[in-house]
Structure formats: C-alpha cells, structure tokens
Enzyme design. Structure first.
Site, PDB file in Angstrom:
ATOM      1  N   ASP A  15      35.774  33.192  49.462  1.00 23.53           N
ATOM      2  CA  ASP A  15      36.876  32.239  49.428  1.00 23.53           C
ATOM      3  C   ASP A  15      37.238  31.925  50.875  1.00 23.53           C
ATOM      4  OD1 ASP A  15      38.986  30.691  48.470  1.00 23.53           O
ATOM      5  OD2 ASP A  15      40.379  32.369  48.575  1.00 23.53           O
ATOM      6  N   ASP A  66      40.165  30.232  42.929  1.00 17.10           N
ATOM      7  CA  ASP A  66      40.900  30.203  44.190  1.00 17.10           C
ATOM      8  C   ASP A  66      42.243  30.915  44.106  1.00 17.10           C
ATOM      9  OD1 ASP A  66      39.050  28.806  45.752  1.00 17.10           O
ATOM     10  OD2 ASP A  66      39.735  26.870  44.986  1.00 17.10           O
ATOM     11  N   LYS A  88      45.927  35.087  52.209  1.00 18.76           N
ATOM     12  CA  LYS A  88      47.338  34.696  52.254  1.00 18.76           C
ATOM     13  C   LYS A  88      48.135  35.435  51.187  1.00 18.76           C
ATOM     14  CE  LYS A  88      46.313  30.214  52.074  1.00 18.76           C
ATOM     15  NZ  LYS A  88      44.872  30.159  52.458  1.00 18.76           N
ATOM     16  N   ASP A 103      27.613  33.506  50.485  1.00 22.27           N
ATOM     17  CA  ASP A 103      28.250  33.199  49.198  1.00 22.27           C
ATOM     18  C   ASP A 103      27.357  33.637  48.043  1.00 22.27           C
ATOM     19  OD1 ASP A 103      30.676  30.942  49.648  1.00 22.27           O
ATOM     20  OD2 ASP A 103      29.170  30.940  51.227  1.00 22.27           O
ATOM     21  N   HIS A 134      42.451  20.720  51.790  1.00 22.42           N
ATOM     22  CA  HIS A 134      42.828  21.532  50.640  1.00 22.42           C
ATOM     23  C   HIS A 134      44.273  21.338  50.219  1.00 22.42           C
ATOM     24  CE1 HIS A 134      39.387  24.550  51.655  1.00 22.42           C
ATOM     25  NE2 HIS A 134      38.965  23.473  51.037  1.00 22.42           N
ATOM     26  N   SER A 153      41.740  31.242  52.828  1.00 22.98           N
ATOM     27  CA  SER A 153      41.422  32.165  51.739  1.00 22.98           C
ATOM     28  C   SER A 153      42.634  32.823  51.099  1.00 22.98           C
ATOM     29  CB  SER A 153      40.449  33.259  52.209  1.00 22.98           C
ATOM     30  OG  SER A 153      41.124  34.327  52.846  1.00 22.98           O
ATOM     31  N   ARG A 161      50.841  25.402  48.783  1.00 29.35           N
ATOM     32  CA  ARG A 161      49.581  24.667  48.609  1.00 29.35           C
ATOM     33  C   ARG A 161      49.884  23.430  47.770  1.00 29.35           C
ATOM     34  NH1 ARG A 161      43.598  26.514  48.685  1.00 29.35           N
ATOM     35  NH2 ARG A 161      42.521  25.090  47.256  1.00 29.35           N
TER      36      ARG A 161
END
Length: 357
Positions: free
Chosen positions: A145, A294, A267, A49, A241, A264, A281
């Site tokens: 991500d 995100d 998608k 990261d 999430h 991540s 989501r």
C-alpha cells in the site's frame, strides 16, 4: 482466543512480506525499467507488490485452503521473465528469513501449495481475484500500500485483513520503513531491521511490535483531545488520491495548523498510536470509489485503539460488504471523541458540497 490461528497466519505472512519489501526496495528503485509496470489506471506495480502478494496468499491457502482472497494485483499480462524475477526474489527472501527470523511450527507452503514454479506463482497471485461480498469470510490484501511511496524510498505498508459477513474482524499492517522518532515518539528496540507490525482482532484491542520480533506486543490507544485546534491531521502525499485543497479548507475552518503527510495505511497506525488525531481522505471526484484493501486493515486497528472510522460526508461506518469497493464517499478516521469526529465530518461535507455550489 478468537481467531487465534488466523492472527498467527496474518502476522507471520505480513512479517515475511515486510522483510522482502524492505530488502528489495532500493533494488527496485534502481532498476525501475525491469522491476516496475504501469497498470491500466496509470498506477505503478512492482516486483515487490507481486512477491508480497504471493507470499501472503500462499500462506493463507496453506493454512486455510478454502478461504477466498480479495487482492489488489493480477498476473494477467506478466511475462515469464517478470514472473521468474518474482520467484527469485521470494527464494532469496526465504534464505534470509529462515536464517534470521523464522518461527517454529508455521507453514508458508505445503504439498498442495509448494510455490516452486512460475505457474505456482501465477496461480497464487490470481487466487486474489475474489469479488468480496456481504456473506461469508474472505481475506483482503494490499501487498504494498503506497507503491509510489515505496518507489520514492519512503513510507509504504503491507496490509492484510479478515472480513466476515461484511465486517473487518482482524487486521495486520506491516510498516517496514516506520521510525517512530520521526513523529515524536520513542522507538522500540529491534525496529531497525524492518520496522513495525500493527495488529488487532475485533473486541481484543490493538497492539504493535518490532517486525524483527513479533512476539512482544504493546497495547496501543488513540489520544483524546478537547479542541480541534490541537489536532494533527494525517494526509497522503499524492494529490491523485485525495483533494488536498479541500482538506486544507477543512483545516482552516477547524483551526488545525499541524499536518503529517505520508503514504499508505501507516497513517492509521500513527493515529492508533496517538501520534496524530484525524486522517483526511476527501474524494477528488464524487464518482470515485475507494478500494476496500486501502482501508480494511486500518479499520479494525483504529476501532480497537478507540478511534472512529467513517465516510467523509454522511458520518456512516465504512461498509466492507459491498464488493471490492466502498459505496461511501471519502474516508475520515479520528481519535474522537464522537462530537469532534462529527464536527470534522460535517465540515468535510460542507466543503465537498460547496464545490458544486
């Protein structure tokens, strides 16, 4: 072309960071004790990261020194030994990149931002501390991500966006582990090295290319269905999430039987390719605020591929001028058309509201 230089910088920076993350993924997994830290919110962050964030922000500052960056990570609390590990990974990646993948006439460093010392690394990471906002332009970065997917050896993405006056104008997503044949499509030659890069500039369409090449770009577009029963949903793997139970309730109400679960912003890329139809989501708690990094890069890629991207309750566009978080609740992206997207959102709203009924 509008934002031509910015698109080049974003593409090559994401490409180089994608190579690094792909190269070190197995090493990070094997040595979690020395390569992974748990942040205050209990989420993991790895050497990968920080190295990816350093590469990308240094490229931005070397080419656009006055630009601001909203980045996910901070150097606060990092030991010299850990930062040394970051710098060593960047140097090792430079050797591989320069030998096999370097493009002419592109600078990742310069005299002002040489990226040679531990202090250079700390400074560059912390250039990502900008708070965002409604006016002006800034970059938005999620260096890995889907860190939990990265640590499982599965899907993750390197995500970079350019936001101007609260609107995402450019997005670039590297998907180092993406194999399209796993999702029913034919892979492009050259994807084996480190996956694909997806990119879009607002008003100019969305495209993808094998990361190893990043010169031959293929235009992409969502697919349009007439009935929700034919849709395939895209959902996360981690239950922390999003609300998987409520997403299942939505699918049942809409007679959707097929789902793909992966980590991540990959998608968003599958949606833009027409390999699935709706990304769900839903917030576990209404108090939860989504982070802009995100969703920013995926926002413009989905839009330019012909899709729709809104919140999960009021069917309004996502607002990237609110600072480092989104003010809206949940996220839904779909291939459309508008009436089907509206139906998904209204169903989502009903399901979310029923939790407090």
């Amino acid at each position: 072309m509008a934002l031509e230089r910015e698109l080049l910088v974003a593409t090559q920076a994401v490409r180089k960071a994608s190579l690094l993350t792909k190269r070190i993924q197995s090493e990070v997994i094997s040595h979690k004790d020395s390569t992974t830290i748990t942040k205050n919110d209990n989420s993991p962050v790895t050497t990968g990261d920080y190295a990816a964030q350093t590469i990308i922000i240094n490229a931005i500052k070397s080419n656009f020194p006055d630009d601001k960056v909203v980045g996910e990570e901070s150097s606060s609390g990092l030991s010299d030994a850990f930062v040394s590990g970051i710098l060593n990974e960047i140097k090792a990646n430079d050797e591989v990149y320069n030998k096999n993948y370097k493009k002419d006439d592109f600078l990742f460093t310069n005299d002002q931002f040489p990226l040679k010392s531990l202090e250079d690394v700390r400074q560059i990471i912390d250039f990502g501390n900008y708070e965002g906002g409604r006016k002006g332009r800034f970059w938005c970065l999620d260096p890995i991500d889907g860190t939990k997917g990265f640590l499982r050896g599965e899907q993750f993405a390197v995500c970079l966006a350019l936001i101007v006056d609260g609107v995402v104008q450019l997005g670039c997503i590297g998907c180092p582990n993406l194999v399209l044949s796993s999702y029913g499509a034919q892979d492009l030659k050259g994807h084996e090295s480190f996956g694909y890069i997806f990119r879009a500039v607002r008003g100019l369409g969305a495209f993808y290319s094998p990361s190893s090449d990043a010169e031959s770009w293929t235009k992409i577009h969502v697919r349009h269905l007439k009935d929700t029963k034919d849709m395939i949903t895209l959902e996360g793997v981690e239950k922390g999430h999003s609300s998987h139970d409520e997403q299942t309730a939505i699918k049942n109400k809409l007679n959707i039987s097929k789902s793909l679960h992966l980590d991540s912003q990959a998608k968003y890329c599958l949606l833009a390719l027409g390999l699935a139809d709706v990304y769900l989501r839903l917030p576990i708690k209404l108090s939860y605020q989504e982070k802009i990094w995100d969703h920013a890069a995926g926002n413009v890629i989905v839009h330019e591929a012909g899709g729709i991207h809104t919140d999960a309750m009021e069917d309004v566009p996502l607002d990237f001028g609110n600072g480092r978080t989104l003010a809206t609740k949940g996220v839904i992206a779909s291939s459309g058309p508008r009436e089907l997207h509206d139906l998904v959102v209204s169903t989502s709203c009903d399901v979310i509201q029923s939790r407090n009924a």
